[in-house]
Design an enzyme around this catalytic site. Sequence first.
Site: not given
Length: 269
Positions: A15, A17, A100, A172, A178, A218
Site C-alpha cells: 500500500n 498510500k 483501511h 491491521e 506506520g 510495520s
Amino acid sequence: MSASWPRRPRLVAGNWKMNKTATEAIATARALKDAGVPADTAMLVCPPFPALLPVRDVLEGSGILLGAQNLHTEPHGAFTGEVSGAMLTAVGCRMVIVGHSERRHGMGEDDALVARKLRAALRDQLIPIVCVGETLAERESGETEAVLTRQIAAAFGGLVAESARGTVIAYEPVWAIGTGRNASGADASAMADAIRRGLRRLGWGELADAQPILYGGSVTAGNVGEFLAEPAIDGALVGGASLKPDEMAGIVARAALTANARLAETPVG
Ligand code: PEP
C-alpha cells in the site's frame, strides 16, 4: 478472471498510500518487475490513483497484480473527487483496499460505509482487502476481539458466504501501522482465529477456514517470516516498507521461503 481465489493465496500487498508521483511510481514498478515474483506467491501493488495507468503498463507480463487504495460505493455519478470500482477495473485493478484504518480513523469511514464499499467492490469484480483492527485504547481495555467481531459482522453480515468468497481480510492493529511497533506472530495468529470465529458466527461454516487473512502493521523483510510461519496467516499488507523496491522484494522472497517451509512441514494424508 473471476474475482476470487482458487485457494488461500500467499499474498504480499503493498500500500503506497499518498506517496510517489507517477514518474516515481514507474521507477518503483520497474524495479519490482526486475526483481520478479517467486512461484506460488502473489504480489500486489496499490499506487495512488494518478499512477495506476502507468504502473499497469510497466507491470504488464510481470505477474504482479495492480490494486487501488479506495473506491466509492457508486459506479458513477455526481461525486466530485471520487473514483468508482468500475473505473478501477477498467484500468486493470484486480483488488482494492477497503476500510483501511487511515480512512476509518482519519477520514471518518464507519462500519456501515465499509460494508457498502465491500459490496461495491464485489459488484465491480474487484477482490476487496477488508481491513480490521483495534486501536491501542481498545487493546489496552481488553476489547480487541469484540472490536474485530463487530467490524467483521458489520462488513460481512448479510452477505452470502459464497458471494464473499473472493475477499481478503487484513488484520491491521491500528497501533502497529506506520509506528515500527508490530504485533507478535502468535498474537496475529490468535486474532486471525478470532476473525474466522466471527465469520463462523455469521454462518460461514467451512468457508471461514478458506478465508485468506493477511497481517499488516510495520511489516519488514526482517519480521515477515514470524507472521507467515503462522498457519492462520496467509500474507502481509505492507505500507512503509513497500515503498522501497528492495525491501518489498525481500519481503516477497521471505514469504515464498516461509510458504515452502510450511508446506514441507504439512503432514500428507
Ligand atoms: C498499511 O498501510 O496498511 C500498513 C500496514 O502500513 P505500515 O506497514 O507502514 O505499518
